[in-house]
Write an enzyme that holds these catalytic residues in place. Structure first.
Site, PDB file in Angstrom:
ATOM      1  N   THR A  36       0.819  -1.209   0.000  1.00 15.96           N
ATOM      2  CA  THR A  36       0.000   0.000   0.000  1.00 15.96           C
ATOM      3  C   THR A  36       0.857   1.264   0.000  1.00 15.96           C
ATOM      4  O   THR A  36       0.567   2.191  -0.772  1.00 15.96           O
ATOM      5  CB  THR A  36      -0.984  -0.025   1.181  1.00 15.96           C
ATOM      6  OG1 THR A  36      -1.797  -1.206   1.066  1.00 15.96           O
ATOM      7  CG2 THR A  36      -1.879   1.200   1.183  1.00 15.96           C
ATOM      8  N   GLU A  44      -0.062   9.561  -5.483  1.00 14.16           N
ATOM      9  CA  GLU A  44       0.255  10.970  -5.210  1.00 14.16           C
ATOM     10  C   GLU A  44       0.965  11.603  -6.399  1.00 14.16           C
ATOM     11  O   GLU A  44       0.706  12.766  -6.739  1.00 14.16           O
ATOM     12  CB  GLU A  44       1.149  11.094  -3.981  1.00 14.16           C
ATOM     13  CG  GLU A  44       0.407  11.111  -2.683  1.00 14.16           C
ATOM     14  CD  GLU A  44       1.244  11.699  -1.565  1.00 14.16           C
ATOM     15  OE1 GLU A  44       1.165  12.926  -1.356  1.00 14.16           O
ATOM     16  OE2 GLU A  44       1.964  10.925  -0.916  1.00 14.16           O
ATOM     17  N   GLY A  63       1.423  17.438  -0.459  1.00 17.91           N
ATOM     18  CA  GLY A  63       0.205  16.734  -0.089  1.00 17.91           C
ATOM     19  C   GLY A  63      -0.255  17.187   1.279  1.00 17.91           C
ATOM     20  O   GLY A  63       0.556  17.363   2.182  1.00 17.91           O
ATOM     21  N   HIS A  70      -7.238   0.374  -0.538  1.00 18.19           N
ATOM     22  CA  HIS A  70      -6.493  -0.564  -1.376  1.00 18.19           C
ATOM     23  C   HIS A  70      -7.385  -1.797  -1.507  1.00 18.19           C
ATOM     24  O   HIS A  70      -7.548  -2.550  -0.551  1.00 18.19           O
ATOM     25  CB  HIS A  70      -5.150  -0.886  -0.721  1.00 18.19           C
ATOM     26  CG  HIS A  70      -4.183  -1.564  -1.637  1.00 18.19           C
ATOM     27  ND1 HIS A  70      -2.847  -1.637  -1.345  1.00 18.19           N
ATOM     28  CD2 HIS A  70      -4.341  -2.176  -2.828  1.00 18.19           C
ATOM     29  CE1 HIS A  70      -2.217  -2.286  -2.304  1.00 18.19           C
ATOM     30  NE2 HIS A  70      -3.116  -2.634  -3.222  1.00 18.19           N
ATOM     31  N   ARG A 114      -3.868  18.463  -2.428  1.00 22.65           N
ATOM     32  CA  ARG A 114      -2.529  19.026  -2.541  1.00 22.65           C
ATOM     33  C   ARG A 114      -2.638  20.542  -2.508  1.00 22.65           C
ATOM     34  O   ARG A 114      -3.641  21.105  -2.937  1.00 22.65           O
ATOM     35  CB  ARG A 114      -1.833  18.591  -3.834  1.00 22.65           C
ATOM     36  CG  ARG A 114      -1.632  17.075  -3.904  1.00 22.65           C
ATOM     37  CD  ARG A 114      -0.639  16.683  -4.961  1.00 22.65           C
ATOM     38  NE  ARG A 114       0.717  17.036  -4.590  1.00 22.65           N
ATOM     39  CZ  ARG A 114       1.464  16.340  -3.716  1.00 22.65           C
ATOM     40  NH1 ARG A 114       0.984  15.262  -3.134  1.00 22.65           N
ATOM     41  NH2 ARG A 114       2.691  16.720  -3.441  1.00 22.65           N
TER      42      ARG A 114
END
Length: 131
Positions: A36, A44, A63, A70, A114
C-alpha cells in the site's frame, strides 16, 4: 490564484510492480504483492503530474490530505496505471479523485488534496525548525 487547474484535469503515473514495491512481510505462504505505501506514492505522483503546469517561478506542491482504499492485490510484473482527476479547486488547494488499475481490475480508489506552495517560504519555515 492567477493560474488555476480546471475541474476534470487528469494526471497519470504508470509503473511496473517490481521487487522494491512488494510488501516486506511476505512469508508462510503470503504472496508477494504490491504494498500500500508504494501504491500511494504513485497515486500521489499522478496528482503531482496534474499540478505540474502550476509549478513554476519558485512554486511546488505538497500533499495535505489522503484517503485511500487498497481494494485488490497486484503481483510483481504487472503494470499499474494511477490517475488523479481534479474535482475541486479552492485557490491553492486542489482536491483529486484518485484511482489505480492493474490489467485486471480497479485496485485502489480514494481522494487526495494538494496545496500549491512557495518553495522559499517553506524552506524558511523548515530552516527555523532546525535552529
Amino acid at each position: 490564484m492567477k493560474d488555476q487547474l480546471k475541474i476534470g484535469t487528469i494526471g497519470e503515473e504508470r509503473f511496473v510492480v517490481t521487487e522494491r514495491h512488494l510488501i516486506d512481510f511476505a512469508h508462510d505462504g503470503m504472496p508477494e504483492i504490491l504494498s500500500t505505501p508504494s501504491l500511494i506514492w504513485f497515486m500521489e505522483h499522478a496528482a503531482i503530474n496534474a499540478m505540474l503546469p502550476l509549478c513554476h517561478s519558485g512554486k511546488s506542491t505538497v500533499g495535505v490530505g489522503l484517503n485511500v482504499e487498497h481494494l485488490a492485490a497486484t503481483p510483481a510484473g504487472l503494470e499499474v496505471v494511477c490517475r488523479a482527476r481534479v474535482i475541486y479547486v479552492d485557490g491553492p488547494l486542489v482536491s483529486f479523485q484518485i484511482e489505480a488499475h492493474d490489467p485486471y481490475e480497479l485496485i485502489a480508489r480514494g481522494t487526495h488534496k494538494r496545496r500549491l506552495i512557495d518553495v522559499a517560504r517553506l524552506a524558511k519555515r523548515v530552516n527555523a525548525k532546525q535552529g
